[in-house]
Scaffold this motif. Structure first.
Motif, mmCIF file in Angstrom:
data_model
loop_
_atom_site.group_PDB
_atom_site.id
_atom_site.type_symbol
_atom_site.label_atom_id
_atom_site.label_comp_id
_atom_site.label_asym_id
_atom_site.label_seq_id
_atom_site.Cartn_x
_atom_site.Cartn_y
_atom_site.Cartn_z
ATOM 1 N N SER A 1 -42.798 -44.232 37.056
ATOM 2 C CA SER A 1 -41.958 -45.367 36.625
ATOM 3 C C SER A 1 -40.867 -44.476 35.490
ATOM 4 O O SER A 1 -39.870 -45.372 34.916
ATOM 5 N N SER A 2 -41.314 -43.512 35.018
ATOM 6 C CA SER A 2 -40.565 -42.871 34.098
ATOM 7 C C SER A 2 -39.140 -42.349 34.756
ATOM 8 O O SER A 2 -38.051 -41.797 34.067
ATOM 9 N N LEU A 3 -39.115 -42.332 36.214
ATOM 10 C CA LEU A 3 -37.779 -41.766 36.619
ATOM 11 C C LEU A 3 -36.928 -42.591 36.980
ATOM 12 O O LEU A 3 -37.057 -44.007 37.373
ATOM 13 N N TYR A 4 -35.376 -42.268 36.957
ATOM 14 C CA TYR A 4 -34.542 -43.177 37.091
ATOM 15 C C TYR A 4 -33.997 -43.127 38.718
ATOM 16 O O TYR A 4 -33.966 -42.025 39.486
ATOM 17 N N ALA A 5 -33.792 -44.571 39.295
ATOM 18 C CA ALA A 5 -33.153 -44.387 40.811
ATOM 19 C C ALA A 5 -31.547 -44.406 40.564
ATOM 20 O O ALA A 5 -31.266 -45.274 39.531
ATOM 21 N N GLN A 6 -31.097 -43.809 41.916
ATOM 22 C CA GLN A 6 -29.652 -44.090 41.530
ATOM 23 C C GLN A 6 -29.238 -43.789 42.940
ATOM 24 O O GLN A 6 -29.881 -43.035 43.804
ATOM 25 N N HIS A 7 -27.828 -44.355 43.451
ATOM 26 C CA HIS A 7 -27.335 -44.152 44.730
ATOM 27 C C HIS A 7 -26.881 -42.753 44.534
ATOM 28 O O HIS A 7 -25.890 -42.460 43.917
ATOM 29 N N GLY A 8 -27.663 -41.818 45.363
ATOM 30 C CA GLY A 8 -27.249 -40.450 45.038
ATOM 31 C C GLY A 8 -28.454 -39.583 45.501
ATOM 32 O O GLY A 8 -29.463 -40.163 46.040
ATOM 33 N N LEU A 9 -28.109 -38.266 45.695
ATOM 34 C CA LEU A 9 -29.299 -37.343 46.185
ATOM 35 C C LEU A 9 -29.179 -36.103 45.533
ATOM 36 O O LEU A 9 -28.264 -35.405 45.430
ATOM 37 N N SER A 10 -30.649 -35.456 45.125
ATOM 38 C CA SER A 10 -30.356 -33.937 44.677
ATOM 39 C C SER A 10 -32.085 -33.881 45.057
ATOM 40 O O SER A 10 -33.125 -34.442 44.747
ATOM 41 N N ILE A 11 -32.054 -32.474 45.605
ATOM 42 C CA ILE A 11 -33.335 -31.950 46.112
ATOM 43 C C ILE A 11 -33.497 -30.725 45.529
ATOM 44 O O ILE A 11 -32.801 -29.737 45.736
ATOM 45 N N PHE A 12 -34.614 -30.264 44.492
ATOM 46 C CA PHE A 12 -35.019 -28.856 43.950
ATOM 47 C C PHE A 12 -35.739 -28.103 44.897
ATOM 48 O O PHE A 12 -36.876 -28.647 45.448
ATOM 49 N N LEU A 13 -35.359 -27.117 45.492
ATOM 50 C CA LEU A 13 -36.298 -26.355 46.446
ATOM 51 C C LEU A 13 -37.040 -24.978 45.932
ATOM 52 O O LEU A 13 -35.980 -24.308 45.137
ATOM 53 N N GLU A 14 -37.990 -24.820 45.983
ATOM 54 C CA GLU A 14 -38.757 -23.644 45.476
ATOM 55 C C GLU A 14 -39.316 -22.984 46.858
ATOM 56 O O GLU A 14 -39.983 -23.582 47.560
ATOM 57 N N LEU A 15 -38.670 -21.724 47.064
ATOM 58 C CA LEU A 15 -38.895 -21.029 48.308
ATOM 59 C C LEU A 15 -39.925 -19.824 48.040
ATOM 60 O O LEU A 15 -39.356 -18.953 47.134
ATOM 61 N N ASN A 16 -40.823 -19.571 48.608
ATOM 62 C CA ASN A 16 -41.966 -18.432 48.257
ATOM 63 C C ASN A 16 -41.947 -17.792 49.587
ATOM 64 O O ASN A 16 -42.150 -17.898 50.584
ATOM 65 N N PHE A 17 -41.425 -16.427 49.031
ATOM 66 C CA PHE A 17 -41.074 -15.210 50.209
ATOM 67 C C PHE A 17 -42.184 -14.065 49.768
ATOM 68 O O PHE A 17 -42.206 -13.183 50.254
ATOM 69 N N GLY A 18 -43.526 -14.523 49.194
ATOM 70 C CA GLY A 18 -44.351 -13.716 48.715
ATOM 71 C C GLY A 18 -44.291 -12.994 47.305
ATOM 72 O O GLY A 18 -44.197 -13.644 46.476
ATOM 73 N N LEU A 19 -43.578 -11.877 47.303
ATOM 74 C CA LEU A 19 -43.221 -11.064 46.267
ATOM 75 C C LEU A 19 -42.096 -11.858 45.414
ATOM 76 O O LEU A 19 -41.940 -11.745 44.155
ATOM 77 N N GLU A 20 -41.300 -12.354 46.258
ATOM 78 C CA GLU A 20 -39.853 -12.923 45.804
ATOM 79 C C GLU A 20 -39.991 -14.575 45.736
ATOM 80 O O GLU A 20 -40.630 -14.876 46.841
ATOM 81 N N MET B 1 -29.475 -37.211 36.797
ATOM 82 C CA MET B 1 -30.056 -35.644 37.163
ATOM 83 C C MET B 1 -30.819 -35.154 36.063
ATOM 84 O O MET B 1 -31.761 -34.532 36.368
ATOM 85 N N LEU B 2 -30.304 -35.010 34.628
ATOM 86 C CA LEU B 2 -31.008 -34.256 33.857
ATOM 87 C C LEU B 2 -32.363 -35.053 33.202
ATOM 88 O O LEU B 2 -33.301 -34.326 32.982
ATOM 89 N N HIS B 3 -32.111 -36.144 33.104
ATOM 90 C CA HIS B 3 -33.258 -37.210 32.893
ATOM 91 C C HIS B 3 -34.468 -36.920 33.734
ATOM 92 O O HIS B 3 -35.604 -36.621 33.518
ATOM 93 N N ASN B 4 -34.257 -37.036 35.145
ATOM 94 C CA ASN B 4 -35.014 -36.829 36.235
ATOM 95 C C ASN B 4 -35.538 -35.593 36.369
ATOM 96 O O ASN B 4 -36.946 -35.232 36.429
ATOM 97 N N ALA B 5 -34.709 -34.381 36.193
ATOM 98 C CA ALA B 5 -35.371 -32.993 36.073
ATOM 99 C C ALA B 5 -36.254 -32.822 35.191
ATOM 100 O O ALA B 5 -37.288 -32.116 35.168
ATOM 101 N N ASP B 6 -36.020 -33.065 33.691
ATOM 102 C CA ASP B 6 -36.685 -33.139 32.722
ATOM 103 C C ASP B 6 -38.167 -33.704 32.763
ATOM 104 O O ASP B 6 -39.294 -33.338 32.552
ATOM 105 N N ALA B 7 -38.186 -34.885 33.541
ATOM 106 C CA ALA B 7 -39.394 -35.750 33.729
ATOM 107 C C ALA B 7 -40.186 -35.247 34.634
ATOM 108 O O ALA B 7 -41.336 -35.374 34.640
ATOM 109 N N LEU B 8 -39.548 -34.659 35.682
ATOM 110 C CA LEU B 8 -40.284 -33.805 36.732
ATOM 111 C C LEU B 8 -40.785 -32.189 36.229
ATOM 112 O O LEU B 8 -41.242 -31.692 37.074
ATOM 113 N N ASP B 9 -40.152 -31.740 35.082
ATOM 114 C CA ASP B 9 -40.633 -30.597 34.480
ATOM 115 C C ASP B 9 -39.839 -29.433 35.401
ATOM 116 O O ASP B 9 -40.474 -28.599 35.708
ATOM 117 N N LEU B 10 -38.700 -29.751 35.705
ATOM 118 C CA LEU B 10 -38.008 -28.955 36.698
ATOM 119 C C LEU B 10 -37.094 -27.692 35.969
ATOM 120 O O LEU B 10 -36.381 -28.379 34.961
#
Ligand code: FE2
Ligand code: FE2
Length: 284
Positions: A20-39, A54-63
């Motif tokens: 419930s700390s996150l804001y909903a909004q008509h929009g989309l943003s996805i944070f991707l973490e891709l793991n290639f082993g050493l990289e 964008m910034l409120h949710n990224a901070d609340a999600l610790d991104l």
């Protein structure tokens, strides 16, 4: 070689009571973490409709937006580009932004009145804030097995782009959204992962185009906006049938998919289909 990837939904139309700390909004943003082993690679796919959300949710999600490797924009509409300036201020230093050159074309819709729905900044403003704009119309390899689709071939008769307008050479004309693109990821051992913005080209066109450019037939997951809000039953049914035939393991529609289409997709695909909500994490 890509080993796994984790997606976090930073901006989406709906929020759940569990987050419930996150804001909903008509929009989309996805944070991707891709793991290639050493990289590893941190990639931001779209930026929602405003810097505030964008910034409120990224901070609340610790991104960590300060160390993004790359930002990709699916198309020029404000609900995917609107948070970019906030992300650039947070990023510090220059960062590459991959998008089609037409994201800066005038983007308009007519209903109920003529409205501007394009990016709320100019190319110059983005560059002054640290963006290195990589204009690209064609598929581009971002890392082993990870690519943008570039312009999507429109082959399915039932998938039409309607309701968008632009101005070209002094003429007001329909916008067929050539800037619309997706991410196509070949996840070894599992298959193709397709991540969309709005999929204005059509979700089935987008998947088929991703299969063609990657050479990977097996569809593992489809995640993002399917742009079926306001689509008629015929198109929704045809989409559900085509997705059933493509037989993906995971389908996560969100943003502009629309409630009616989500219900129909759940009917067709059962538990494999679950709508997106802000704050969701998807480990693949
Ligand atoms: Fe959208
Ligand atoms: Fe859009």
């Amino acid at each position: 070689m890509l080993q796994d990837l984790r997606l976090t939904i930073v901006v989406e139309n709906s929020a759940s009571l569990d987050n419930s700390s996150l804001y909903a909004q008509h929009g989309l943003s996805i944070f991707l973490e891709l793991n290639f082993g050493l990289e590893s690679m941190k990639l931001l796919w779209d930026t929602g409709a405003s810097s505030e959300v964008m910034l409120h949710n990224a901070d609340a999600l610790d991104l960590d937006l300060c160390h993004l490797d790359l930002i990709c924009l699916s198309h020029g509409h404000y609900d995917h580009t609107g948070g970019l300036m906030g992300v650039l201020q947070r990023r510090k230093g220059r960062v590459c932004i991959l998008a089609h050159p037409d994201i800066f074309a005038p983007k308009l819709k007519e209903r109920p009145t003529l409205q501007y729905i394009g990016a709320p900044f100019t190319r110059n403003e983005a560059e002054a804030a640290g963006a290195i704009m990589l204009d690209c119309r064609s598929p581009l390899d971002l890392a082993p097995g990870v690519m943008t689709t570039g312009e999507v071939a429109r082959l399915e008769a039932f998938e039409k782009v309607e309701g968008f307008w632009t101005v070209k050479e002094g003429q007001y004309c329909p916008d067929c959204m050539p800037d619309d693109q997706a991410l196509a990821i070949n996840l070894p051992g599992k298959g193709l992962v397709v991540i969309t913005g709005c999929a204005h080209s059509g979700i089935i066109n987008t998947i088929r185009h991703a299969q063609k450019i990657t050479g990977v037939e097996e569809l593992h997951a489809v995640i993002g906006g399917f742009h079926l809000m306001g689509a008629d039953d015929k198109r929704i049914d045809a989409t559900a049938k085509a997705l059933q035939n493509l037989d993906p393991a995971i389908v996560r529609p969100g943003h502009c998919t629309g409630q009616k289409a989500v219900c129909r997709l759940q009917e067709a695909l059962g538990e494999r289909c679950r709508p997106l909500t802000v704050g969701d994490t998807i480990q693949l």
